[in-house]
Motif scaffolding. Structure first.
Motif, PDB file in Angstrom:
ATOM      1  N   TYR A  47       0.886  -1.187  -0.129  1.00 17.26           N
ATOM      2  CA  TYR A  47      -0.100  -0.016   0.046  1.00 17.26           C
ATOM      3  C   TYR A  47       0.961   1.391  -0.015  1.00 17.26           C
ATOM      4  N   ARG A  48       2.108   1.236   0.088  1.00 20.67           N
ATOM      5  CA  ARG A  48       2.971   2.460   0.175  1.00 20.67           C
ATOM      6  C   ARG A  48       3.541   3.033  -1.448  1.00 20.67           C
ATOM      7  N   ARG A  49       3.076   4.308  -1.172  1.00 26.58           N
ATOM      8  CA  ARG A  49       3.374   5.016  -2.689  1.00 26.58           C
ATOM      9  C   ARG A  49       5.036   5.986  -2.009  1.00 26.58           C
ATOM     10  N   GLY A  50       5.492   6.239  -3.309  1.00 29.25           N
ATOM     11  CA  GLY A  50       6.767   7.194  -3.320  1.00 29.25           C
ATOM     12  C   GLY A  50       6.062   8.708  -3.515  1.00 29.25           C
ATOM     13  N   LYS A  51       7.110   9.597  -3.300  1.00 26.94           N
ATOM     14  CA  LYS A  51       6.823  11.115  -3.088  1.00 26.94           C
ATOM     15  C   LYS A  51       5.999  11.608  -4.428  1.00 26.94           C
ATOM     16  N   ASN A  52       6.295  10.734  -5.591  1.00 27.45           N
ATOM     17  CA  ASN A  52       5.785  11.049  -6.908  1.00 27.45           C
ATOM     18  C   ASN A  52       4.303  10.436  -6.983  1.00 27.45           C
ATOM     19  N   GLY A  53       4.126   9.589  -5.970  1.00 28.34           N
ATOM     20  CA  GLY A  53       2.492   8.889  -6.150  1.00 28.34           C
ATOM     21  C   GLY A  53       2.803   7.458  -6.696  1.00 28.34           C
ATOM     22  N   ASP A  54       3.690   7.022  -7.200  1.00 24.94           N
ATOM     23  CA  ASP A  54       4.015   5.750  -7.752  1.00 24.94           C
ATOM     24  C   ASP A  54       4.103   4.743  -6.723  1.00 24.94           C
ATOM     25  N   TRP A  55       3.520   3.511  -6.872  1.00 24.34           N
ATOM     26  CA  TRP A  55       3.704   2.516  -6.122  1.00 24.34           C
ATOM     27  C   TRP A  55       5.228   1.993  -5.899  1.00 24.34           C
ATOM     28  N   LEU A  56       5.651   2.006  -4.445  1.00 22.46           N
ATOM     29  CA  LEU A  56       6.906   1.716  -4.075  1.00 22.46           C
ATOM     30  C   LEU A  56       7.257  -0.015  -4.532  1.00 22.46           C
ATOM     31  N   TYR A  57       6.488  -0.702  -4.330  1.00 16.63           N
ATOM     32  CA  TYR A  57       6.696  -2.164  -4.621  1.00 16.63           C
ATOM     33  C   TYR A  57       5.488  -2.813  -5.347  1.00 16.63           C
ATOM     34  N   ALA A  58       5.529  -2.215  -6.636  1.00 20.18           N
ATOM     35  CA  ALA A  58       4.327  -2.446  -7.438  1.00 20.18           C
ATOM     36  C   ALA A  58       4.431  -3.883  -8.225  1.00 20.18           C
ATOM     37  N   ASP A  59       5.677  -4.443  -8.020  1.00 18.88           N
ATOM     38  CA  ASP A  59       5.717  -5.760  -8.651  1.00 18.88           C
ATOM     39  C   ASP A  59       6.526  -6.785  -7.841  1.00 18.88           C
ATOM     40  N   ASN A  60       7.309  -6.567  -6.723  1.00 21.08           N
ATOM     41  CA  ASN A  60       8.067  -7.563  -6.120  1.00 21.08           C
ATOM     42  C   ASN A  60       8.248  -6.844  -4.716  1.00 21.08           C
ATOM     43  N   ILE A  61       7.633  -7.656  -3.775  1.00 20.17           N
ATOM     44  CA  ILE A  61       7.932  -7.289  -2.370  1.00 20.17           C
ATOM     45  C   ILE A  61       8.983  -8.050  -1.619  1.00 20.17           C
ATOM     46  N   PHE A  62       9.926  -8.504  -2.535  1.00 19.45           N
ATOM     47  CA  PHE A  62      11.178  -9.169  -2.197  1.00 19.45           C
ATOM     48  C   PHE A  62      12.437  -8.315  -2.617  1.00 19.45           C
ATOM     49  N   ASP A  63      12.037  -7.228  -3.170  1.00 23.50           N
ATOM     50  CA  ASP A  63      12.978  -6.046  -3.379  1.00 23.50           C
ATOM     51  C   ASP A  63      13.659  -5.536  -2.483  1.00 23.50           C
ATOM     52  N   PRO A  64      14.995  -5.117  -2.471  1.00 20.29           N
ATOM     53  CA  PRO A  64      15.511  -4.172  -1.219  1.00 20.29           C
ATOM     54  C   PRO A  64      14.527  -3.034  -0.770  1.00 20.29           C
ATOM     55  N   PRO A  65      14.624  -2.405   0.383  1.00 22.58           N
ATOM     56  CA  PRO A  65      13.785  -1.304   0.482  1.00 22.58           C
ATOM     57  C   PRO A  65      14.194  -0.040  -0.298  1.00 22.58           C
ATOM     58  N   HIS A  66      13.308   0.409  -0.537  1.00 21.10           N
ATOM     59  CA  HIS A  66      13.352   1.435  -1.600  1.00 21.10           C
ATOM     60  C   HIS A  66      14.140   2.830  -1.137  1.00 21.10           C
ATOM     61  N   PRO A  67      15.028   3.598  -1.746  1.00 22.53           N
ATOM     62  CA  PRO A  67      15.608   4.365  -1.192  1.00 22.53           C
ATOM     63  C   PRO A  67      14.797   5.502  -0.578  1.00 22.53           C
ATOM     64  N   GLU A  68      13.594   5.817  -1.079  1.00 23.92           N
ATOM     65  CA  GLU A  68      12.812   6.850  -0.414  1.00 23.92           C
ATOM     66  C   GLU A  68      12.297   6.314   0.918  1.00 23.92           C
ATOM     67  N   GLU A  69      12.633   5.153   1.285  1.00 20.57           N
ATOM     68  CA  GLU A  69      12.335   4.833   2.774  1.00 20.57           C
ATOM     69  C   GLU A  69      13.309   4.731   3.714  1.00 20.57           C
ATOM     70  N   ALA A  70      14.475   5.167   3.202  1.00 17.25           N
ATOM     71  CA  ALA A  70      15.685   5.119   4.224  1.00 17.25           C
ATOM     72  C   ALA A  70      15.252   5.385   5.766  1.00 17.25           C
ATOM     73  N   ASP A  71      14.321   6.429   5.818  1.00 15.50           N
ATOM     74  CA  ASP A  71      14.096   6.770   7.273  1.00 15.50           C
ATOM     75  C   ASP A  71      12.971   6.040   7.900  1.00 15.50           C
ATOM     76  N   LEU A  72      12.508   5.043   7.139  1.00 19.08           N
ATOM     77  CA  LEU A  72      11.236   4.278   7.745  1.00 19.08           C
ATOM     78  C   LEU A  72      11.552   3.387   8.949  1.00 19.08           C
TER      79      LEU A  72
END
Length: 242
Positions: A94-119
């Motif tokens: 359910y998480r989106r990036g700053k531009n509104g795109d889905w951060l994990y649109a295809d693969n939930i086993f990708d490394p954490p997205h750079p936009e979520e470095a502070d999560l």
């Protein structure tokens, strides 16, 4: 003594350690399962991947999914004697990036997205005030590399407290070769689980009715796999840094 299981999703702690949780609560210990990624996304906010998973789980919306899965988790926690505590961070689907795109649109086993470095730091900040000095914290090893498991482990390690690690089931059963790299520098300890604990564990897992087919294909196969794991160890493995 209070044991706190840091569970990324609404099933991870019970799947991975339900038998030990039962034994701990039967021995008079307080056990809490803190589920981190189980918040409600905005209305009608669901990626194509989320919609696909909703359908597989038998739900029609994100709201229904979170409501029903929270209810399943409350039932499972009660079976093993634990208290369920639910936080409001969103599942990666359910998480989106700053531009509104889905951060994990295809693969939930990708490394954490750079936009979520502070999560991880945000999670640590939210849970820190609730942790007492003598609490024992249990965290997932991240076998399988689910992005939410990786994020919650990073958050736990930011707490700068001793941690006990359990292995992520069913990923451990499906990817046993991933265990070695995840436990480098750690010592293993097996916690005994009685036959009563095993039955409680199986019953608790079965409470996650929406997830069984996706995780194990069938209730029968779930019981077969959990029984095989329990039979090998007569309990459940945990790890700590030496």
């Amino acid at each position: 003594m209070r044991y706190i299981y840091l569970s990324p999703h609404l099933d991870d702690a019970v799947l991975s350690a339900g038998g030990v949780i039962y034994e701990q609560t039967q021995s008079g210990n307080q056990v809490e399962i803190w589920t981190i990624m189980c918040g409600f996304p905005p209305e009608n906010e669901a990626s194509p991947l989320a919609q696909k998973l909703h359908a597989e789980w038998g739900f029609s919306s994100a709201k229904e999914t979170v409501e029903k899965r929270r209810a399943e988790n409350l039932a499972a926690a009660a079976i093993v004697g634990a208290k369920a505590v639910q936080f409001n961070f969103l599942d990666c689907i359910y998480r989106r990036g700053k531009n509104g795109d889905w951060l994990y649109a295809d693969n939930i086993f990708d490394p954490p997205h750079p936009e979520e470095a502070d999560l991880p730091a945000e999670i640590a900040k939210v849970i820190t005030p609730r942790i007492q000095s003598d609490d024992v914290l249990v965290c997932q090893l991240t076998v399988g590399n689910h992005v939410d498991h990786v994020t919650v482990r990073k958050a736990a390690e930011l707490l700068k407290r001793p941690l006990i690690y359990d292995a992520d089931i069913p990923y451990l059963l499906n990817h046993p070769d991933d265990l070695g790299p995840k436990t480098v520098g750690m010592k293993e300890k097996a916690y005994s689980v009685s036959e009563a604990g095993l039955q409680s564990w199986l019953e608790a897992i079965a409470s996650y009715q929406s997830q069984i087919a996706v995780l194990f294909e069938s209730p029968e196969l779930m019981r077969e796999k959990i029984l095989a794991y329990w039979s090998e160890h007569r309990g459940i493995q945990f790890w700590e840094f030496e």
